[in-house]
Enzyme design. Structure first.
Site, PDB file in Angstrom:
ATOM      1  N   LYS A   1      40.918  56.689  12.562  1.00  0.00           N
ATOM      2  CA  LYS A   1      40.821  55.685  11.489  1.00  0.00           C
ATOM      3  C   LYS A   1      41.790  56.029  10.369  1.00  0.00           C
ATOM      4  O   LYS A   1      42.491  55.161   9.843  1.00  0.00           O
ATOM      5  CB  LYS A   1      39.403  55.685  10.889  1.00  0.00           C
ATOM      6  CG  LYS A   1      38.351  54.956  11.673  1.00  0.00           C
ATOM      7  CD  LYS A   1      37.096  54.836  10.805  1.00  0.00           C
ATOM      8  CE  LYS A   1      35.862  54.509  11.608  1.00  0.00           C
ATOM      9  NZ  LYS A   1      34.628  54.601  10.844  1.00  0.00           N
TER      10      LYS A   1
ATOM     11  N   GLU B   1      28.912  58.104  22.095  1.00  0.00           N
ATOM     12  CA  GLU B   1      29.093  58.373  20.660  1.00  0.00           C
ATOM     13  C   GLU B   1      28.020  59.358  20.184  1.00  0.00           C
ATOM     14  O   GLU B   1      28.231  60.125  19.256  1.00  0.00           O
ATOM     15  CB  GLU B   1      29.046  57.078  19.842  1.00  0.00           C
ATOM     16  CG  GLU B   1      29.621  57.245  18.441  1.00  0.00           C
ATOM     17  CD  GLU B   1      29.791  55.933  17.673  1.00  0.00           C
ATOM     18  OE1 GLU B   1      28.772  55.345  17.288  1.00  0.00           O
ATOM     19  OE2 GLU B   1      30.935  55.518  17.448  1.00  0.00           O
TER      20      GLU B   1
ATOM     21  N   HIS C   1      32.511  45.924  45.660  1.00  0.00           N
ATOM     22  CA  HIS C   1      33.784  45.488  46.250  1.00  0.00           C
ATOM     23  C   HIS C   1      34.980  45.978  45.443  1.00  0.00           C
ATOM     24  O   HIS C   1      36.101  45.514  45.652  1.00  0.00           O
ATOM     25  CB  HIS C   1      33.797  43.957  46.374  1.00  0.00           C
ATOM     26  CG  HIS C   1      32.745  43.488  47.335  1.00  0.00           C
ATOM     27  ND1 HIS C   1      32.971  43.368  48.690  1.00  0.00           N
ATOM     28  CD2 HIS C   1      31.449  43.172  47.140  1.00  0.00           C
ATOM     29  CE1 HIS C   1      31.859  42.969  49.285  1.00  0.00           C
ATOM     30  NE2 HIS C   1      30.912  42.847  48.364  1.00  0.00           N
TER      31      HIS C   1
ATOM     32  N   GLU D   1      37.892  46.837  10.474  1.00  0.00           N
ATOM     33  CA  GLU D   1      37.967  45.677  11.371  1.00  0.00           C
ATOM     34  C   GLU D   1      37.044  44.558  10.885  1.00  0.00           C
ATOM     35  O   GLU D   1      37.428  43.383  10.837  1.00  0.00           O
ATOM     36  CB  GLU D   1      37.553  46.071  12.802  1.00  0.00           C
ATOM     37  CG  GLU D   1      38.525  46.988  13.514  1.00  0.00           C
ATOM     38  CD  GLU D   1      38.178  48.467  13.319  1.00  0.00           C
ATOM     39  OE1 GLU D   1      37.569  48.819  12.278  1.00  0.00           O
ATOM     40  OE2 GLU D   1      38.528  49.260  14.207  1.00  0.00           O
TER      41      GLU D   1
ATOM     42  N   GLY E   1      24.070  53.449  13.576  1.00  0.00           N
ATOM     43  CA  GLY E   1      24.716  52.205  14.003  1.00  0.00           C
ATOM     44  C   GLY E   1      24.378  51.836  15.434  1.00  0.00           C
ATOM     45  O   GLY E   1      24.013  50.696  15.726  1.00  0.00           O
ATOM     46  N   ARG E   2      24.481  52.796  16.345  1.00  0.00           N
ATOM     47  CA  ARG E   2      24.262  52.479  17.768  1.00  0.00           C
ATOM     48  C   ARG E   2      22.783  52.324  18.125  1.00  0.00           C
ATOM     49  O   ARG E   2      22.443  52.018  19.260  1.00  0.00           O
ATOM     50  CB  ARG E   2      24.940  53.541  18.638  1.00  0.00           C
ATOM     51  CG  ARG E   2      24.595  54.972  18.268  1.00  0.00           C
ATOM     52  CD  ARG E   2      25.596  55.948  18.868  1.00  0.00           C
ATOM     53  NE  ARG E   2      25.382  57.330  18.446  1.00  0.00           N
ATOM     54  CZ  ARG E   2      25.903  57.875  17.354  1.00  0.00           C
ATOM     55  NH1 ARG E   2      26.638  57.139  16.536  1.00  0.00           N
ATOM     56  NH2 ARG E   2      25.677  59.128  17.057  1.00  0.00           N
TER      57      ARG E   2
ATOM     58  N   LYS F   1      26.919  48.285   8.618  1.00  0.00           N
ATOM     59  CA  LYS F   1      26.038  49.228   7.919  1.00  0.00           C
ATOM     60  C   LYS F   1      26.678  49.643   6.597  1.00  0.00           C
ATOM     61  O   LYS F   1      26.052  49.622   5.558  1.00  0.00           O
ATOM     62  CB  LYS F   1      25.779  50.430   8.824  1.00  0.00           C
ATOM     63  CG  LYS F   1      24.874  51.470   8.215  1.00  0.00           C
ATOM     64  CD  LYS F   1      24.550  52.564   9.220  1.00  0.00           C
ATOM     65  CE  LYS F   1      23.799  53.703   8.547  1.00  0.00           C
ATOM     66  NZ  LYS F   1      23.498  54.798   9.454  1.00  0.00           N
TER      67      LYS F   1
HETATM   68  O1  F6P Z   1      32.860  53.632  15.376  1.00  0.00           O
HETATM   69  C1  F6P Z   1      32.206  54.338  14.391  1.00  0.00           C
HETATM   70  C2  F6P Z   1      31.098  53.560  13.744  1.00  0.00           C
HETATM   71  O2  F6P Z   1      30.737  54.244  12.601  1.00  0.00           O
HETATM   72  C3  F6P Z   1      29.895  53.307  14.646  1.00  0.00           C
HETATM   73  O3  F6P Z   1      29.053  54.373  14.735  1.00  0.00           O
HETATM   74  C4  F6P Z   1      29.298  52.133  13.955  1.00  0.00           C
HETATM   75  O4  F6P Z   1      28.330  51.524  14.749  1.00  0.00           O
HETATM   76  C5  F6P Z   1      30.538  51.310  13.746  1.00  0.00           C
HETATM   77  O5  F6P Z   1      31.516  52.255  13.373  1.00  0.00           O
HETATM   78  C6  F6P Z   1      30.435  50.217  12.736  1.00  0.00           C
HETATM   79  O6  F6P Z   1      30.071  50.679  11.468  1.00  0.00           O
HETATM   80  P1  F6P Z   1      29.542  49.709  10.366  1.00  0.00           P
HETATM   81  O7  F6P Z   1      28.267  49.125  10.838  1.00  0.00           O
HETATM   82  O8  F6P Z   1      29.352  50.558   9.147  1.00  0.00           O
HETATM   83  O9  F6P Z   1      30.568  48.640  10.144  1.00  0.00           O
END
Ligand code: F6P
Length: 543
Positions: free
Chosen positions: A508, A349, A380, A208, A263-264, A202
């Site tokens: 972060k 979240e 199990h 990452e 995002g979620r 987003k």
């Molecule tokens: O973990 C925090 C967060 O902002 C989530 O809410 C989001 O889905 C994810 O990081 C990834 O963010 P982006 O889509 O901006 O890379």
């Protein structure tokens, strides 16, 4: 906005007077009907909860007093109910039909949504029919989706759930972790000439994802993709066109979305591109339609008949009135293996907050821990604890009536186990019943008395069962939307901002400075434990 003042202790006291579920079932032939709701092809059997008529009525009063209806209306109206980020929350617009209208700041966003869907459709068709080729003229055979959190979990889960609908000839993999093992494993057997990377973020700034995207770029270049041809191997899904352009992605290979998509809650947007690539755009549209059916139900059904509202209220009973500290998700379908992981993000979240909309500490519990595994594996592993432990957890059982395979014996066993678990949790077994069984089986009285406590089940342990006729794109869409709306309802009752996520920021920031320490050897200011851990990693690096 003043927080509604809920008398939690009065409600908890009322919950404490509810008769055991066994008694409730025996005393009320209408119990099942009163607690079963149906919408968008899903059935919710909430009858195995510790709720009687009086408590149910009090829960609807709670929902009304918490202004669930007006918050729901505000969401659909595009108001900025994400108050800390001052954003609208309109994932419902992502699955609206072309003739619908949802406005943000007076602008109808539905035509924008469909323009992106049409762009996705054209792109997916080109990949599938081989007219989109890699640099050497060969068709794309493998897709690697790079994203994390909401830009990964939703499409990863949906692709796994719709495994039976995947198209032949194209593999779709997901890379999220900054641990390079993930991207190394994903690319190990791929040919750069026939691989397409979807960079999904987003913000297009997430550490990452950016690191993995650069590693993918290096891998492609090292594997013979000329720099000028990278545009055939990289597309982006983002709200940040500028950053994606800077990375080197051609504007015409970008799929946009908007700040009113959390995002979620983004798998319905172009973040769902890998779903369409894996299963086809028609299937993706069916997924949206299934969610839209649940949206229409949630928007229009009175609270008493509303599935997401009922699921939310049962959660409130368990967490806030009975003290459950977690919720176990038990999907009885192998392809729903990642449902618990997806719901962890959607629920935890969203509602893992401890201040209300005014920034004041809440005096009640908010979201419990979400966890789980598919049945019957889970039985199990940890169901022992759920049946007899001092720690209990309400369970959401997900049952699918029609199998997605031809092994009917297996399927009967699967469903039998699912239904038996909720029955056993609800009924339990008294010590007298356990003892009588032992005597019947030939034990003498003393031995039966010795063993009976170990074979006693307290029972009265609550669960919901959500029934899908079959697992397909539409029912999956409805299922995910059901939980999304549950989250909104609970957020209203807990009076928290369900749509921000400030809690992920501190870690972060600290990680950024520790990376510098690991890289350049500098020493930061840390507690003794963190300093020692950093020291170990530095020593290993030097060695
Ligand atoms: O973990 C925090 C967060 O902002 C989530 O809410 C989001 O889905 C994810 O990081 C990834 O963010 P982006 O889509 O901006 O890379």
């Amino acid at each position: 906005m003043t927080a509604p003042s809920t008398n939690w202790s009065a409600l908890a006291e009322q919950a404490g007077t509810v008769a055991p579920m066994r008694t409730l079932f025996e005393g009320d032939p209408d119990r099942l009907a009163k607690h079963t709701l149906e919408a968008a092809g899903l059935v919710l059997d909430a009858s195995k909860n510790r709720v009687d008529d009086g408590l149910l009525a009090a829960l609807f009063d709670l929902a009304r007093a918490s202004k669930v209806e007006s918050r729901r209306a505000a969401m659909y109206a595009g108001q900025k109910i994400n108050v800390t980020e001052e954003r609208a929350v309109l994932h419902v617009a992502l699955r609206a039909g072309r003739d619908a209208s949802y406005r943000v700041d007076g602008h109808d966003v539905v035509p924008d949504v469909h323009a992106v869907l049409d762009h996705m459709e054209a792109f997916v068709a080109q990949i599938h029919d081989g007219t989109w080729t890699g640099h050497s003229g060969k068709a794309i055979t493998d897709v690697v989706h790079i994203g994390i959190g909401g830009s990964d979990l939703g499409p990863r889960f949906a692709c796994a759930a719709l495994y039976g609908w995947r198209r032949a000839g194209l593999t779709v993999q997901f890379v999220a972790n900054v641990d390079a093992q993930a991207i190394d494993d994903a690319t190990a057997s791929l040919d750069p000439a026939t691989t397409l990377f979807v960079i999904a973020s987003k913000t297009f700034t997430t550490a990452e994802t950016m690191m993995n995207a650069h590693t993918a770029r290096d891998w492609s270049l090292a594997g013979g993709v000329p720099e000028g041809e990278l545009h055939r191997h990289f597309v982006a899904v983002s709200t940040n066109e500028e950053a994606a352009t800077k990375f080197g992605i051609d504007a015409k290979n970008m799929f946009g979305f908007w700040d009113w998509v959390g995002g979620r809650y983004s798998l319905w947007s172009a973040i769902g591109l890998p779903i369409a690539l894996a299963c086809g755009m028609d299937r993706f549209r069916e997924l949206l339609e299934g969610a839209a059916a649940m949206d229409a139900h949630f928007a229009g059904a009175p609270l008493e008949a509303n599935l997401p509202v009922r699921l939310a209220l049962m959660g409130i009973v368990n967490a806030n009135l009975l003290g459950a500290r977690s919720v176990c998700i038990a999907p009885y379908h192998q392809h729903l293996e990642l449902l618990p992981a997806h719901l962890q993000q959607v629920e935890m979240e969203s509602n893992g907050k401890s201040v209300d909309l005014d920034g004041l500490p809440v005096s009640h519990r908010t979201v419990p821990v979400i966890w789980g595994q598919p049945g019957t594996n889970a039985q199990h592993a940890y169901f022992q604890c759920l049946h007899q432990g001092t720690e209990w957890a309400p369970i959401d059982f997900i049952a699918v009536i029609d199998p997605t395979h031809a092994h009917l014996e297996h399927h009967r066993a699967l469903l039998a186990n699912c239904f038996a678990q909720s029955e056993a949790l609800m009924r339990g077994k008294t010590t007298a019943e356990a003892k009588a069984e032992l005597v019947d089986a030939g034990e003498d009285d003393a031995e039966a008395a010795r063993l009976a406590p170990h074979k006693t089940f307290p029972g009265n342990r609550p669960s919901n069962t959500i029934v899908l006729q079959r697992l397909d794109p539409a029912s999956l869409g409805a299922l995910i939307a059901l939980y999304e709306h549950k989250v909104m309802v609970q957020g209203a009752i807990w009076d928290v901002d369900s749509f921000d996520q400030w809690g992920v920021e501190l870690g972060k920031v600290l990680a950024r400075s520790i990376v510098d320490e690991l890289k350049h050897g500098a020493s930061g200011t840390h507690d003794a434990s963190t300093a020692a851990l950093i020291g170990r990693a530095k020593k290993a690096r030097t060695a």
